[in-house]
Write a protein that holds these residues in place. Structure first.
Motif, PDB file in Angstrom:
ATOM      1  N   HIS A 103      -5.941   6.169  -5.728  1.00 57.59           N
ATOM      2  CA  HIS A 103      -5.214   7.375  -6.127  1.00 57.59           C
ATOM      3  C   HIS A 103      -3.991   7.648  -5.245  1.00 57.59           C
ATOM      4  CE1 HIS A 103      -8.778   8.420  -8.550  1.00 57.59           C
ATOM      5  NE2 HIS A 103      -7.966   9.244  -9.192  1.00 57.59           N
ATOM      6  N   LEU A 104      -3.931   7.042  -4.078  1.00 52.56           N
ATOM      7  CA  LEU A 104      -2.801   7.295  -3.188  1.00 52.56           C
ATOM      8  C   LEU A 104      -1.539   6.643  -3.740  1.00 52.56           C
ATOM      9  CD1 LEU A 104      -4.509   6.685   0.292  1.00 52.56           C
ATOM     10  CD2 LEU A 104      -3.874   8.899  -0.707  1.00 52.56           C
ATOM     11  N   LYS A 105      -0.421   7.329  -3.613  1.00 52.52           N
ATOM     12  CA  LYS A 105       0.850   6.765  -4.094  1.00 52.52           C
ATOM     13  C   LYS A 105       1.206   5.499  -3.321  1.00 52.52           C
ATOM     14  CE  LYS A 105       2.740  11.199  -5.653  1.00 52.52           C
ATOM     15  NZ  LYS A 105       3.838  12.203  -5.494  1.00 52.52           N
ATOM     16  N   THR A 106       0.945   5.532  -2.022  1.00 54.39           N
ATOM     17  CA  THR A 106       1.200   4.365  -1.172  1.00 54.39           C
ATOM     18  C   THR A 106      -0.090   4.023  -0.436  1.00 54.39           C
ATOM     19  OG1 THR A 106       3.497   5.062  -0.824  1.00 54.39           O
ATOM     20  CG2 THR A 106       2.600   3.407   0.688  1.00 54.39           C
ATOM     21  N   PRO A 107      -0.618   2.812  -0.590  1.00 57.28           N
ATOM     22  CA  PRO A 107      -1.880   2.474   0.089  1.00 57.28           C
ATOM     23  C   PRO A 107      -1.669   2.339   1.591  1.00 57.28           C
ATOM     24  CG  PRO A 107      -0.974   0.528  -0.968  1.00 57.28           C
ATOM     25  CD  PRO A 107      -0.111   1.690  -1.394  1.00 57.28           C
ATOM     26  N   PRO A 108      -2.709   2.570   2.384  1.00 60.67           N
ATOM     27  CA  PRO A 108      -2.595   2.331   3.824  1.00 60.67           C
ATOM     28  C   PRO A 108      -2.466   0.838   4.100  1.00 60.67           C
ATOM     29  CG  PRO A 108      -4.870   2.709   3.246  1.00 60.67           C
ATOM     30  CD  PRO A 108      -4.077   2.974   1.995  1.00 60.67           C
ATOM     31  N   GLU A 109      -1.995   0.504   5.278  1.00 62.14           N
ATOM     32  CA  GLU A 109      -1.843  -0.913   5.632  1.00 62.14           C
ATOM     33  C   GLU A 109      -3.195  -1.569   5.846  1.00 62.14           C
ATOM     34  OE1 GLU A 109      -1.552  -4.534   7.682  1.00 62.14           O
ATOM     35  OE2 GLU A 109      -2.282  -2.758   8.729  1.00 62.14           O
ATOM     36  N   VAL A 110      -4.168  -0.798   6.354  1.00 60.05           N
ATOM     37  CA  VAL A 110      -5.434  -1.414   6.767  1.00 60.05           C
ATOM     38  C   VAL A 110      -6.604  -0.475   6.502  1.00 60.05           C
ATOM     39  CG1 VAL A 110      -5.141  -0.597   9.157  1.00 60.05           C
ATOM     40  CG2 VAL A 110      -6.656  -2.525   8.699  1.00 60.05           C
ATOM     41  N   LEU A 111      -7.738  -1.056   6.135  1.00 65.91           N
ATOM     42  CA  LEU A 111      -9.018  -0.357   6.069  1.00 65.91           C
ATOM     43  C   LEU A 111      -9.937  -0.961   7.123  1.00 65.91           C
ATOM     44  CD1 LEU A 111     -11.339   1.364   4.919  1.00 65.91           C
ATOM     45  CD2 LEU A 111     -11.725  -0.456   3.219  1.00 65.91           C
ATOM     46  N   ILE A 112     -10.341  -0.135   8.095  1.00 62.58           N
ATOM     47  CA  ILE A 112     -11.335  -0.549   9.084  1.00 62.58           C
ATOM     48  C   ILE A 112     -12.689  -0.039   8.591  1.00 62.58           C
ATOM     49  CG2 ILE A 112     -12.019  -0.513  11.496  1.00 62.58           C
ATOM     50  CD1 ILE A 112      -9.244  -1.703  11.078  1.00 62.58           C
ATOM     51  N   LEU A 157      -6.220  -4.168  -3.509  1.00 66.02           N
ATOM     52  CA  LEU A 157      -5.366  -2.975  -3.502  1.00 66.02           C
ATOM     53  C   LEU A 157      -4.246  -3.107  -2.477  1.00 66.02           C
ATOM     54  CD1 LEU A 157      -8.253  -0.352  -3.675  1.00 66.02           C
ATOM     55  CD2 LEU A 157      -6.881  -1.229  -5.572  1.00 66.02           C
ATOM     56  N   SER A 158      -4.006  -4.346  -2.028  1.00 64.08           N
ATOM     57  CA  SER A 158      -2.944  -4.658  -1.054  1.00 64.08           C
ATOM     58  C   SER A 158      -3.191  -4.006   0.298  1.00 64.08           C
ATOM     59  CB  SER A 158      -1.571  -4.223  -1.594  1.00 64.08           C
ATOM     60  OG  SER A 158      -1.286  -4.880  -2.814  1.00 64.08           O
ATOM     61  N   VAL A 159      -4.467  -3.913   0.674  1.00 62.43           N
ATOM     62  CA  VAL A 159      -4.868  -3.335   1.953  1.00 62.43           C
ATOM     63  C   VAL A 159      -5.603  -4.396   2.763  1.00 62.43           C
ATOM     64  CG1 VAL A 159      -6.260  -1.562   3.095  1.00 62.43           C
ATOM     65  CG2 VAL A 159      -5.068  -1.031   0.951  1.00 62.43           C
ATOM     66  N   ARG A 160      -5.248  -4.525   4.034  1.00 59.20           N
ATOM     67  CA  ARG A 160      -5.920  -5.487   4.920  1.00 59.20           C
ATOM     68  C   ARG A 160      -7.288  -4.947   5.324  1.00 59.20           C
ATOM     69  NH1 ARG A 160      -5.624  -5.587  10.739  1.00 59.20           N
ATOM     70  NH2 ARG A 160      -3.878  -4.105  10.608  1.00 59.20           N
ATOM     71  N   PRO A 161      -8.380  -5.638   4.967  1.00 61.58           N
ATOM     72  CA  PRO A 161      -9.702  -5.140   5.345  1.00 61.58           C
ATOM     73  C   PRO A 161     -10.202  -5.770   6.646  1.00 61.58           C
ATOM     74  CG  PRO A 161      -9.947  -6.860   3.706  1.00 61.58           C
ATOM     75  CD  PRO A 161      -8.474  -6.781   4.038  1.00 61.58           C
ATOM     76  N   VAL A 162     -10.805  -4.947   7.484  1.00 59.02           N
ATOM     77  CA  VAL A 162     -11.459  -5.413   8.707  1.00 59.02           C
ATOM     78  C   VAL A 162     -12.867  -4.834   8.728  1.00 59.02           C
ATOM     79  CG1 VAL A 162     -11.395  -5.523  11.231  1.00 59.02           C
ATOM     80  CG2 VAL A 162      -9.258  -5.433   9.930  1.00 59.02           C
ATOM     81  N   PHE A 163     -13.882  -5.690   8.887  1.00 55.32           N
ATOM     82  CA  PHE A 163     -15.268  -5.234   8.960  1.00 55.32           C
ATOM     83  C   PHE A 163     -15.737  -5.374  10.398  1.00 55.32           C
ATOM     84  CE2 PHE A 163     -14.949  -8.388   5.329  1.00 55.32           C
ATOM     85  CZ  PHE A 163     -14.338  -7.510   4.455  1.00 55.32           C
TER      86      PHE A 163
END
Length: 300
Positions: A103-112, A157-163
């Protein structure tokens, strides 16, 4: 930076929020109960995971989202209902984060995304790094696999994921206060055989690793959130006793722990030796690489 955190009012979330604010960042804490909290000049509480809340309408362009939400593994005996709740809470929160990103207009760079060393299963002989691809085959491993599978959808979603696969997090809250009780009562000792590995990390390094993963764009996928020097249970206990000036001498037999805790006893009687290879290779410097100094910083 502008960073949103789920689970921001918990043990790790509170520590991380304080560190981020101290570093000059602005934090948005996603919570089911925003009205129970007060905003500050550097923190805003935003409602989510209920139909009445539309957090995407309240949030600015974010640099990162940190997902720490999920029911504690230590919150009660693992009945079938409890295990379902443990799994569902992690899936719901992670799917909720993905819905927010969409839903965000601009996705965040990263999801931790929080994760756990339980991914690797249990072993007294093997050492695991992020290069270990095959998960274990027990309940905890299955939870982590499903958890990370959801978080990995952020790539689409063009977001870098880090687990961040956390080990035992040591701090003034969390598991450590419970660990000290037998020693304060002069009955501290091995849990079961004492040969099981304990992959631990100081809460300061938890906050440090998360900030490191936000800023280090080459870090993605699994990241072990453990100190570089895991300890066997008997060595951990001896060090703990030494730091608080109490003996380590009275073992708790496995059958007694299993009879009280049931399947949840795996948290105490089993473990894995997990090394933070990726963090080290990318230049993260641990504040507390050794157990004794970590325990002294907390308990003294």
């Amino acid at each position: 930076m502008k960073i949103a955190i789920t689970g921001g009012t918990g043990f790790v979330g509170t520590k991380l929020t304080n560190e981020l604010v101290h570093a000059g960042h602005y934090v948005y804490i996603l919570t089911r109960n925003p009205d129970q909290h007060y905003d500050t000049d550097k923190t805003t509480y935003v409602g989510w995971l209920q139909e009445k809340y539309t957090p995407w309408d309240e949030l600015p362009t974010l640099d990162a989202i940190v997902n720490l939400a999920g029911e504690s593994l230590h919150s009660g005996r693992w009945t079938n209902a409890k295990k379902k709740s443990i799994m569902d809470s992690r899936i719901e929160a992670t799917e909720g984060v993905l819905e927010l990103i969409r839903h965000l207009k601009t996705p965040p760079e990263v999801l931790i995304n929080a994760s756990a060393v339980g991914f690797y299963g249990q072993s007294k002989t093997k050492t695991f790094t992020e290069e270990t691809e095959k998960p274990g085959n027990d309940f905890l491993a299955n939870v982590v696999v499903e958890w990370e599978k959801r978080a990995n959808k952020a790539r689409d979603l063009s977001v870098r994921p880090v687990f961040v696969r956390f080990g035992i997090i040591l701090g003034e809250n969390g598991a450590l206060p419970k660990m000290t009780i037998p020693y304060k009562l002069m009955i501290g000792g091995n849990l079961g055989s004492g040969d099981q590995w304990m992959s631990w990390i100081h809460v300061d390094d938890v906050a440090g690793l998360i900030q490191f993963a936000i800023q280090e764009k080459k870090v993605e996928g699994p990241l072990n959130g453990t100190a570089p020097n895991p300890k066997r249970n008997k060595d951990f206990g001896q060090t703990l006793g030494k730091v608080i000036g109490r003996p380590h001498w009275m073992p708790a037999p496995s059958f007694a722990i299993q009879s009280v805790l049931g399947e949840m006893s795996v948290l105490l009687l089993e473990g894995q030796s997990v090394i933070p290879k990726k963090a080290t290779l990318h230049g993260y410097e641990f504040q507390y690489p050794e157990l004794e100094s970590a325990l002294k910083a907390i308990l003294r």
